[in-house]
Design a protein around this motif. Structure first.
Motif, PDB file in Angstrom:
ATOM      1  N   LEU A 245       3.381  -4.755   0.083  1.00 47.29           N
ATOM      2  CA  LEU A 245       4.151  -3.629  -0.426  1.00 47.29           C
ATOM      3  C   LEU A 245       5.364  -3.417   0.471  1.00 47.29           C
ATOM      4  O   LEU A 245       5.271  -3.592   1.695  1.00 47.29           O
ATOM      5  CB  LEU A 245       3.332  -2.337  -0.412  1.00 47.29           C
ATOM      6  CG  LEU A 245       2.068  -2.261  -1.244  1.00 47.29           C
ATOM      7  CD1 LEU A 245       1.443  -0.877  -1.088  1.00 47.29           C
ATOM      8  CD2 LEU A 245       2.331  -2.575  -2.700  1.00 47.29           C
TER       9      LEU A 245
ATOM     10  N   CYS B 134       3.458   6.009  -7.000  1.00 49.22           N
ATOM     11  CA  CYS B 134       4.132   4.702  -7.076  1.00 49.22           C
ATOM     12  C   CYS B 134       3.092   3.583  -7.217  1.00 49.22           C
ATOM     13  O   CYS B 134       3.294   2.642  -7.993  1.00 49.22           O
ATOM     14  CB  CYS B 134       4.974   4.454  -5.828  1.00 49.22           C
ATOM     15  SG  CYS B 134       6.393   5.547  -5.628  1.00 49.22           S
ATOM     16  N   ALA B 135       1.998   3.676  -6.463  1.00 50.82           N
ATOM     17  CA  ALA B 135       0.955   2.655  -6.527  1.00 50.82           C
ATOM     18  C   ALA B 135       0.321   2.610  -7.915  1.00 50.82           C
ATOM     19  O   ALA B 135       0.041   1.525  -8.444  1.00 50.82           O
ATOM     20  CB  ALA B 135      -0.106   2.911  -5.457  1.00 50.82           C
TER      21      ALA B 135
ATOM     22  N   SER C   6       8.528   7.389  -7.548  1.00 52.22           N
ATOM     23  CA  SER C   6       7.488   8.424  -7.608  1.00 52.22           C
ATOM     24  C   SER C   6       7.657   9.241  -8.881  1.00 52.22           C
ATOM     25  O   SER C   6       8.636   9.953  -9.063  1.00 52.22           O
ATOM     26  CB  SER C   6       7.533   9.303  -6.355  1.00 52.22           C
ATOM     27  OG  SER C   6       8.832   9.775  -6.065  1.00 52.22           O
TER      28      SER C   6
ATOM     29  N   ILE D 189       8.397   2.111  -4.264  1.00 48.02           N
ATOM     30  CA  ILE D 189       7.618   1.018  -3.680  1.00 48.02           C
ATOM     31  C   ILE D 189       7.657  -0.194  -4.604  1.00 48.02           C
ATOM     32  O   ILE D 189       7.456  -0.059  -5.817  1.00 48.02           O
ATOM     33  CB  ILE D 189       6.145   1.428  -3.435  1.00 48.02           C
ATOM     34  CG1 ILE D 189       6.083   2.657  -2.522  1.00 48.02           C
ATOM     35  CG2 ILE D 189       5.359   0.267  -2.824  1.00 48.02           C
ATOM     36  CD1 ILE D 189       4.681   3.200  -2.313  1.00 48.02           C
TER      37      ILE D 189
ATOM     38  N   GLY E 130       7.764  -0.162   1.020  1.00 48.07           N
ATOM     39  CA  GLY E 130       7.939   1.238   0.652  1.00 48.07           C
ATOM     40  C   GLY E 130       9.217   1.816   1.224  1.00 48.07           C
ATOM     41  O   GLY E 130       9.527   1.608   2.402  1.00 48.07           O
TER      42      GLY E 130
ATOM     43  N   ALA F  43       3.812   8.614  -2.942  1.00 48.54           N
ATOM     44  CA  ALA F  43       3.560   7.177  -2.761  1.00 48.54           C
ATOM     45  C   ALA F  43       2.371   6.724  -3.604  1.00 48.54           C
ATOM     46  O   ALA F  43       2.385   5.628  -4.173  1.00 48.54           O
ATOM     47  CB  ALA F  43       3.329   6.870  -1.286  1.00 48.54           C
ATOM     48  N   ARG F  44       1.352   7.557  -3.689  1.00 47.55           N
ATOM     49  CA  ARG F  44       0.188   7.246  -4.529  1.00 47.55           C
ATOM     50  C   ARG F  44       0.632   7.050  -5.979  1.00 47.55           C
ATOM     51  O   ARG F  44       0.174   6.134  -6.664  1.00 47.55           O
ATOM     52  CB  ARG F  44      -0.847   8.358  -4.422  1.00 47.55           C
ATOM     53  CG  ARG F  44      -2.134   8.114  -5.176  1.00 47.55           C
ATOM     54  CD  ARG F  44      -3.092   9.309  -4.984  1.00 47.55           C
ATOM     55  NE  ARG F  44      -4.414   9.055  -5.502  1.00 47.55           N
ATOM     56  CZ  ARG F  44      -4.793   9.250  -6.763  1.00 47.55           C
ATOM     57  NH1 ARG F  44      -3.917   9.706  -7.660  1.00 47.55           N
ATOM     58  NH2 ARG F  44      -6.032   8.991  -7.140  1.00 47.55           N
TER      59      ARG F  44
ATOM     60  N   ALA G 194       0.006   5.188  -0.803  1.00 47.99           N
ATOM     61  CA  ALA G 194      -0.141   4.043  -1.708  1.00 47.99           C
ATOM     62  C   ALA G 194      -1.197   3.086  -1.189  1.00 47.99           C
ATOM     63  O   ALA G 194      -2.072   2.635  -1.935  1.00 47.99           O
ATOM     64  CB  ALA G 194       1.189   3.317  -1.878  1.00 47.99           C
ATOM     65  N   SER G 195      -1.120   2.767   0.093  1.00 47.12           N
ATOM     66  CA  SER G 195      -2.060   1.799   0.678  1.00 47.12           C
ATOM     67  C   SER G 195      -3.495   2.289   0.572  1.00 47.12           C
ATOM     68  O   SER G 195      -4.393   1.531   0.182  1.00 47.12           O
ATOM     69  CB  SER G 195      -1.697   1.546   2.148  1.00 47.12           C
ATOM     70  OG  SER G 195      -0.426   0.944   2.242  1.00 47.12           O
TER      71      SER G 195
END
Length: 152
Positions: free
Chosen positions: A93, A68-69, A41, A145, A95, A65-66, A113-114
């Protein structure tokens, strides 16, 4: 609408792909499958650190998490020679959530992320997934992730 256009519509500019921090490569391609190493992150203001269940709530974890995506997509773009449109789909993924022993909302955190990947990629962003707890993560980050992608 292409991936770059969808990202622009979301106000997301992919950063330069982060360099590895140790003795590993950022991604490995085998045929049309791309394995991307864990992305921590890290946002425009630097590392997103903290421990879920102690000093971070689920919403803050989901934002981590976002990030990371977004970094995963930056690695995919780099692997595709700068052409993000070669991304065909997200496959899986995994995580990791830096959390206290009694924290049980890891899936809600990784949803950050998802949800972003589905928003950015549509059905191509739907994927298999694991969301697990970790007692600590590198440099104290909140989330890491890794991803598996199919590319053209």
């Amino acid at each position: 609408m292409g991936i770059a256009d969808r990202l622009a519509e979301l106000g997301v500019t992919l950063p330069d792909a982060p360099a590895p921090a140790a003795n590993y490569v950022p991604y490995v391609q085998v045929g049309s499958t791309l394995y991307v190493s864990g992305q921590i992150s890290n946002g425009p203001d630097g590392l997103i650190t903290g421990k879920l269940g102690a000093d971070m709530d689920v919403a803050q974890g989901a934002e981590a998490a976002r990030s990371c995506a977004i970094n995963l997509l930056a690695q995919v773009k780099a692997a595709c020679g700068g052409d993000i449109e070669r991304l065909d789909r997200v496959v899986k993924l995994t995580g990791f959530v830096n959390s206290t022993q009694d924290f049980t909302d890891q899936p809600k955190v990784i949803n950050g992320a998802s949800d972003f990947l589905v928003e950015a990629l549509g059905d191509a962003g739907r994927h298999a997934r694991s969301a697990v707890s970790a007692p600590s993560l590198p440099v104290g980050v909140a989330v890491e992730i890794e991803g598996i992608f199919e590319i053209k």
